[in-house]
Write an enzyme that holds these catalytic residues in place. Structure first.
Site, PDB file in Angstrom:
ATOM      1  N   ASN A  41     110.400-101.042   2.811  1.00  0.00           N
ATOM      2  CA  ASN A  41     110.637 -99.599   2.731  1.00  0.00           C
ATOM      3  C   ASN A  41     110.030 -98.862   3.913  1.00  0.00           C
ATOM      4  O   ASN A  41     110.696 -98.045   4.548  1.00  0.00           O
ATOM      5  CB  ASN A  41     110.049 -99.065   1.417  1.00  0.00           C
ATOM      6  CG  ASN A  41     110.327 -97.602   1.182  1.00  0.00           C
ATOM      7  OD1 ASN A  41     109.846 -96.744   1.922  1.00  0.00           O
ATOM      8  ND2 ASN A  41     111.104 -97.298   0.160  1.00  0.00           N
TER       9      ASN A  41
ATOM     10  N   LYS B 292     107.747 -91.627   5.517  1.00  0.00           N
ATOM     11  CA  LYS B 292     108.380 -91.289   4.245  1.00  0.00           C
ATOM     12  C   LYS B 292     107.961 -89.864   3.898  1.00  0.00           C
ATOM     13  O   LYS B 292     106.909 -89.628   3.312  1.00  0.00           O
ATOM     14  CB  LYS B 292     107.957 -92.264   3.144  1.00  0.00           C
ATOM     15  CG  LYS B 292     108.201 -93.727   3.471  1.00  0.00           C
ATOM     16  CD  LYS B 292     109.649 -94.021   3.778  1.00  0.00           C
ATOM     17  CE  LYS B 292     110.550 -93.888   2.576  1.00  0.00           C
ATOM     18  NZ  LYS B 292     111.944 -94.299   2.863  1.00  0.00           N
TER      19      LYS B 292
ATOM     20  N   ASP C  70     107.204 -97.398  -2.982  1.00  0.00           N
ATOM     21  CA  ASP C  70     108.355 -97.914  -3.742  1.00  0.00           C
ATOM     22  C   ASP C  70     108.229 -99.389  -4.120  1.00  0.00           C
ATOM     23  O   ASP C  70     109.233-100.114  -4.164  1.00  0.00           O
ATOM     24  CB  ASP C  70     109.651 -97.689  -2.958  1.00  0.00           C
ATOM     25  CG  ASP C  70     110.151 -96.260  -3.063  1.00  0.00           C
ATOM     26  OD1 ASP C  70     109.529 -95.473  -3.791  1.00  0.00           O
ATOM     27  OD2 ASP C  70     111.149 -95.929  -2.407  1.00  0.00           O
TER      28      ASP C  70
END
Length: 291
Positions: free
Chosen positions: A25, A59, A252
């Site tokens: 991720n 992110k 995640d």
């Protein structure tokens, strides 16, 4: 730049049975990303799947301001450039602001538009103007028909190399539903359709933390279910986040697929994709039937 993007785009469009966008991720470290890129490339090469390596440098839409976000754009792009050179891999990573697009376009082969930002015209245009392939994730709040409009914004900005990605729809709190009909309806955008088989199993803000607050949870055990459905329907590409130690992943973790099971799952998906006629519209004959 535009020529190389068009070449890659055309290769992905005709990939059989599908192409793969995969990686952890977020960039956790240079060593981790390089190790993951090598492992995933070894598997995809063995199985004959075109691979674009994915990892995020930032992110920006974490549930909590305390959450790990990544190394940032400058350091993250340096690391992705090393992956690109070391393993001769195209790169996909996401942007969150128009000001990031030019720099990201110098490294990434595919610029990804996060789902929450799929209607942001200025961001879409700035990304399109890099000449790179643009992968637009469908907002959790959007009907599939919206993606035709988003794709058209890319084309009107002078870039024909666009794809759209399904990642689930929110019908209530803390959960996402994957409607397979969307994978059919999104074809009306007249571009490759990608299924995100990991984010689709998120449970946004659905995990309570011991110290208070919440984070995204997920249903990792259902990733194969969504993946099997997507390839049976006949998507052009599979997007998945893969990790060698999901329980320790800073972002995640509940929806990253374990690296140890990647080859096994992909082998099954390839087998399903090869027997389905999902990429072809079924010709239904409604004339009266007689034996």
């Amino acid at each position: 730049m535009a020529d190389s993007s068009s070449l890659l785009y055309n290769q992905l469009k005709v990939a059989e049975p599908f192409f793969l966008l995969a990686g952890p991720n977020v960039i956790e470290s240079e060593e981790h990303v390089l190790r993951m890129a090598k492992s995933i490339k070894d598997i995809s090469t063995k199985l004959g799947l075109p691979l674009v390596f994915k990892s995020s440098f930032d992110k920006a839409n974490r549930t909590s301001s305390k959450s790990f976000r990544g190394p940032g754009m400058a350091e993250g792009l340096k690391i992705l450039e090393k992956v690109k050179v070391a393993y001769d891999l195209p790169i996909v990573t996401d942007v969150h602001e128009s000001s990031q697009c030019e720099a990201v376009g110098k490294v990434a082969d595919i610029i990804q538009i996060p789902a929450f930002l799929c209607r942001q015209t200025d961001l879409l245009v700035a990304a399109a103007q890099t000449g790179k392939i643009i992968n637009i994730k469908k907002g959790q709040f959007c009907a599939p028909s919206v993606m035709g409009n988003s794709a058209e914004k890319i084309r009107l900005a002078g870039n024909p190399n666009v794809m759209v990605c399904e990642r689930g729809t929110m019908f209530g709190y803390n959960d996402l539903i994957v409607d397979p009909r969307n994978l059919e309806w999104m074809r009306e955008a007249n571009c490759p359709v990608v299924a995100d088989i990991t984010h689709s199993l998120q449970q946004p803000a659905g995990k309570k933390l011991d110290g208070g607050g919440v984070a995204s949870g997920g249903l990792r055990e259902l990733i194969p279910c969504i993946a099997r459905t997507a390839v049976a329907v006949g998507v052009d590409g599979i997007f998945m986040e893969v990790h060698d130690d999901p329980l320790s992943a800073p972002v995640d973790g509940p929806t990253q697929w374990p690296l140890r099971h990647l080859e096994e799952l992909l082998e099954e998906l390839i087998a399903i994709a090869r027997v389905t006629k999902g990429k072809q519209r079924f010709q239904i004959d409604l004339t009266p039937y007689h034996d």
